[in-house]
Design a protein around this motif. Structure first.
Motif, PDB file in Angstrom:
ATOM      1  N   VAL A  82      54.853  32.332   3.466  1.00 19.30           N
ATOM      2  CA  VAL A  82      55.265  31.901   2.130  1.00 19.30           C
ATOM      3  C   VAL A  82      54.504  30.622   1.814  1.00 19.30           C
ATOM      4  O   VAL A  82      54.654  29.617   2.502  1.00 19.30           O
ATOM      5  CB  VAL A  82      56.783  31.618   2.051  1.00 19.30           C
ATOM      6  N   ASP A  83      53.665  30.673   0.800  1.00 25.65           N
ATOM      7  CA  ASP A  83      52.942  29.485   0.345  1.00 25.65           C
ATOM      8  C   ASP A  83      53.529  29.067  -0.986  1.00 25.65           C
ATOM      9  O   ASP A  83      53.603  29.881  -1.911  1.00 25.65           O
ATOM     10  CB  ASP A  83      51.450  29.782   0.157  1.00 25.65           C
ATOM     11  N   PHE A  84      53.956  27.816  -1.076  1.00 30.25           N
ATOM     12  CA  PHE A  84      54.476  27.296  -2.330  1.00 30.25           C
ATOM     13  C   PHE A  84      53.288  26.811  -3.148  1.00 30.25           C
ATOM     14  O   PHE A  84      52.693  25.782  -2.855  1.00 30.25           O
ATOM     15  CB  PHE A  84      55.500  26.195  -2.063  1.00 30.25           C
ATOM     16  N   LEU A  85      52.923  27.564  -4.161  1.00 28.56           N
ATOM     17  CA  LEU A  85      51.706  27.312  -4.932  1.00 28.56           C
ATOM     18  C   LEU A  85      51.879  26.198  -5.951  1.00 28.56           C
ATOM     19  O   LEU A  85      50.978  25.385  -6.145  1.00 28.56           O
ATOM     20  CB  LEU A  85      51.264  28.599  -5.632  1.00 28.56           C
ATOM     21  N   THR A  86      53.005  26.207  -6.642  1.00 32.29           N
ATOM     22  CA  THR A  86      53.291  25.167  -7.636  1.00 32.29           C
ATOM     23  C   THR A  86      54.755  24.787  -7.528  1.00 32.29           C
ATOM     24  O   THR A  86      55.601  25.640  -7.266  1.00 32.29           O
ATOM     25  CB  THR A  86      53.006  25.648  -9.078  1.00 32.29           C
ATOM     26  N   PRO A  87      55.076  23.506  -7.731  1.00 31.01           N
ATOM     27  CA  PRO A  87      56.480  23.103  -7.662  1.00 31.01           C
ATOM     28  C   PRO A  87      57.266  23.641  -8.851  1.00 31.01           C
ATOM     29  O   PRO A  87      56.723  23.857  -9.936  1.00 31.01           O
ATOM     30  CB  PRO A  87      56.422  21.576  -7.684  1.00 31.01           C
ATOM     31  N   VAL A  88      58.537  23.845  -8.622  1.00 25.19           N
ATOM     32  CA  VAL A  88      59.444  24.296  -9.675  1.00 25.19           C
ATOM     33  C   VAL A  88      60.267  23.093 -10.113  1.00 25.19           C
ATOM     34  O   VAL A  88      60.798  22.351  -9.283  1.00 25.19           O
ATOM     35  CB  VAL A  88      60.357  25.434  -9.179  1.00 25.19           C
ATOM     36  N   GLU A  89      60.373  22.924 -11.413  1.00 20.27           N
ATOM     37  CA  GLU A  89      61.067  21.767 -11.977  1.00 20.27           C
ATOM     38  C   GLU A  89      62.502  22.129 -12.349  1.00 20.27           C
ATOM     39  O   GLU A  89      62.809  23.279 -12.680  1.00 20.27           O
ATOM     40  CB  GLU A  89      60.340  21.297 -13.249  1.00 20.27           C
ATOM     41  N   VAL A  90      63.363  21.119 -12.328  1.00 21.73           N
ATOM     42  CA  VAL A  90      64.726  21.281 -12.841  1.00 21.73           C
ATOM     43  C   VAL A  90      64.622  21.691 -14.310  1.00 21.73           C
ATOM     44  O   VAL A  90      63.787  21.170 -15.058  1.00 21.73           O
ATOM     45  CB  VAL A  90      65.521  19.967 -12.696  1.00 21.73           C
ATOM     46  N   GLY A  91      65.430  22.634 -14.743  1.00 25.83           N
ATOM     47  CA  GLY A  91      65.435  23.095 -16.127  1.00 25.83           C
ATOM     48  C   GLY A  91      64.545  24.294 -16.372  1.00 25.83           C
ATOM     49  O   GLY A  91      64.586  24.886 -17.451  1.00 25.83           O
ATOM     50  N   GLU A  92      63.740  24.677 -15.377  1.00 24.88           N
ATOM     51  CA  GLU A  92      62.899  25.864 -15.537  1.00 24.88           C
ATOM     52  C   GLU A  92      63.686  27.115 -15.168  1.00 24.88           C
ATOM     53  O   GLU A  92      64.649  27.071 -14.389  1.00 24.88           O
ATOM     54  CB  GLU A  92      61.631  25.763 -14.680  1.00 24.88           C
ATOM     55  N   LEU A  93      63.261  28.224 -15.735  1.00 18.01           N
ATOM     56  CA  LEU A  93      63.846  29.524 -15.426  1.00 18.01           C
ATOM     57  C   LEU A  93      62.976  30.172 -14.361  1.00 18.01           C
ATOM     58  O   LEU A  93      61.777  30.365 -14.559  1.00 18.01           O
ATOM     59  CB  LEU A  93      63.880  30.404 -16.678  1.00 18.01           C
ATOM     60  N   VAL A  94      63.573  30.459 -13.210  1.00 20.97           N
ATOM     61  CA  VAL A  94      62.848  31.106 -12.126  1.00 20.97           C
ATOM     62  C   VAL A  94      63.161  32.593 -12.167  1.00 20.97           C
ATOM     63  O   VAL A  94      64.328  32.987 -12.245  1.00 20.97           O
ATOM     64  CB  VAL A  94      63.225  30.499 -10.756  1.00 20.97           C
ATOM     65  N   THR A  95      62.107  33.406 -12.132  1.00 17.67           N
ATOM     66  CA  THR A  95      62.273  34.855 -12.124  1.00 17.67           C
ATOM     67  C   THR A  95      61.623  35.411 -10.870  1.00 17.67           C
ATOM     68  O   THR A  95      60.466  35.087 -10.565  1.00 17.67           O
ATOM     69  CB  THR A  95      61.641  35.497 -13.378  1.00 17.67           C
ATOM     70  N   LEU A  96      62.385  36.215 -10.148  1.00 20.06           N
ATOM     71  CA  LEU A  96      61.893  36.877  -8.948  1.00 20.06           C
ATOM     72  C   LEU A  96      61.804  38.365  -9.237  1.00 20.06           C
ATOM     73  O   LEU A  96      62.748  38.948  -9.802  1.00 20.06           O
ATOM     74  CB  LEU A  96      62.838  36.645  -7.771  1.00 20.06           C
ATOM     75  N   ASN A  97      60.685  38.964  -8.888  1.00 20.86           N
ATOM     76  CA  ASN A  97      60.490  40.403  -9.016  1.00 20.86           C
ATOM     77  C   ASN A  97      60.254  40.961  -7.625  1.00 20.86           C
ATOM     78  O   ASN A  97      59.442  40.413  -6.870  1.00 20.86           O
ATOM     79  CB  ASN A  97      59.286  40.721  -9.900  1.00 20.86           C
ATOM     80  N   SER A 110      54.480  34.117  -3.590  1.00 26.84           N
ATOM     81  CA  SER A 110      54.699  35.529  -3.285  1.00 26.84           C
ATOM     82  C   SER A 110      54.924  35.625  -1.793  1.00 26.84           C
ATOM     83  O   SER A 110      54.394  34.818  -1.029  1.00 26.84           O
ATOM     84  CB  SER A 110      53.485  36.382  -3.671  1.00 26.84           C
ATOM     85  N   SER A 111      55.692  36.602  -1.393  1.00 24.30           N
ATOM     86  CA  SER A 111      55.913  36.802   0.032  1.00 24.30           C
ATOM     87  C   SER A 111      56.337  38.232   0.282  1.00 24.30           C
ATOM     88  O   SER A 111      56.577  38.997  -0.659  1.00 24.30           O
ATOM     89  CB  SER A 111      56.982  35.838   0.555  1.00 24.30           C
ATOM     90  N   TYR A 112      56.429  38.558   1.553  1.00 23.07           N
ATOM     91  CA  TYR A 112      56.808  39.898   1.975  1.00 23.07           C
ATOM     92  C   TYR A 112      57.911  39.777   3.006  1.00 23.07           C
ATOM     93  O   TYR A 112      57.745  39.106   4.025  1.00 23.07           O
ATOM     94  CB  TYR A 112      55.592  40.631   2.558  1.00 23.07           C
ATOM     95  N   PHE A 113      59.036  40.410   2.720  1.00 22.36           N
ATOM     96  CA  PHE A 113      60.175  40.405   3.622  1.00 22.36           C
ATOM     97  C   PHE A 113      60.284  41.788   4.252  1.00 22.36           C
ATOM     98  O   PHE A 113      60.235  42.792   3.533  1.00 22.36           O
ATOM     99  CB  PHE A 113      61.472  40.120   2.852  1.00 22.36           C
ATOM    100  N   THR A 114      60.418  41.838   5.561  1.00 21.94           N
ATOM    101  CA  THR A 114      60.668  43.105   6.233  1.00 21.94           C
ATOM    102  C   THR A 114      62.171  43.239   6.415  1.00 21.94           C
ATOM    103  O   THR A 114      62.809  42.386   7.034  1.00 21.94           O
ATOM    104  CB  THR A 114      59.953  43.173   7.595  1.00 21.94           C
ATOM    105  N   MET A 115      62.699  44.306   5.841  1.00 26.99           N
ATOM    106  CA  MET A 115      64.137  44.571   5.891  1.00 26.99           C
ATOM    107  C   MET A 115      64.380  45.815   6.741  1.00 26.99           C
ATOM    108  O   MET A 115      63.588  46.761   6.703  1.00 26.99           O
ATOM    109  CB  MET A 115      64.692  44.797   4.483  1.00 26.99           C
ATOM    110  N   ILE A 116      65.479  45.816   7.480  1.00 29.18           N
ATOM    111  CA  ILE A 116      65.860  46.940   8.328  1.00 29.18           C
ATOM    112  C   ILE A 116      67.123  47.575   7.761  1.00 29.18           C
ATOM    113  O   ILE A 116      68.087  46.876   7.449  1.00 29.18           O
ATOM    114  CB  ILE A 116      66.133  46.481   9.779  1.00 29.18           C
TER     115      ILE A 116
END
Length: 185
Positions: A61-76, A108-114
């Protein structure tokens, strides 16, 4: 054998970032974002498989840009690869400044789920139907990462002597370290 489409796994989750999610520098905690990523990986894997899912591993997991308070974070999230009982869930995180509309890719990242049965035993995952070149690319890339991890695991056998003068001299010459060996260890 059951087959499902990538589309049947799609999950989108959005959340407004609050001051309680921030660190001392006013940016959103990376750990908080990781928690959200783990939640969406669980939801995506469970939606796709119809089973309870647990996290087996998280790829880089590489954090590319910081996320600010008040921003809307969307995960797909979507299933990118399916093995016997495991699934690789691809996750893309974006933040949006709700006032300007600017959207930035955060990580972006990849999670392995069982997949698990109710008794805790591993369960078979439905197989994957790939319908687009992008889905084929994601499947192949996940397969490639899995193969690379397997190769790396085979190389873990560590015959190196960590007390050898050659190694110690190499580290002292090439890296900014001090070595003070404790004779009790």
């Amino acid at each position: 054998m059951i087959y499902k489409t990538v589309e049947s796994s799609l999950i989108t989750f959005s959340q407004l970032m609050l001051p309680s999610h921030s660190n001392f520098s006013g940016k959103i905690h990376g750990g908080y974002l990781l928690s959200l990523m783990d939640q969406i990986a669980f939801a995506c894997g469970s939606k796709y498989s119809g089973k309870y899912c647990v996290t087996a591993s998280v790829d880089r997991v590489d954090f590319l840009t910081p996320v600010e308070v008040g921003e809307l974070v969307t995960l797909n999230a979507s299933v990118n690869y399916v093995g016997n009982t495991s699934m690789v869930i691809g996750i893309r995180v974006e933040s949006q400044n709700v006032q300007t509309g600017e959207i930035r890719h955060c990580n972006s990242s990849y999670f392995t789920m069982i997949c698990k049965e109710e008794n805790g035993e591993k369960a078979d995952a439905p197989k994957l139907i790939l319908r687009s070149p992008n889905e084929i690319r994601r499947f192949y890339k996940a397969l490639h990462r899995i193969e690379e991890h397997k190769k790396a695991a085979l190389q873990v056998k560590d015959p190196m002597d960590y007390h050898s003068d050659d190694l110690i001299n190499y580290l002292l010459e090439h890296y900014n370290v001090k070595i003070q060996l404790d004779s009790r260890l």
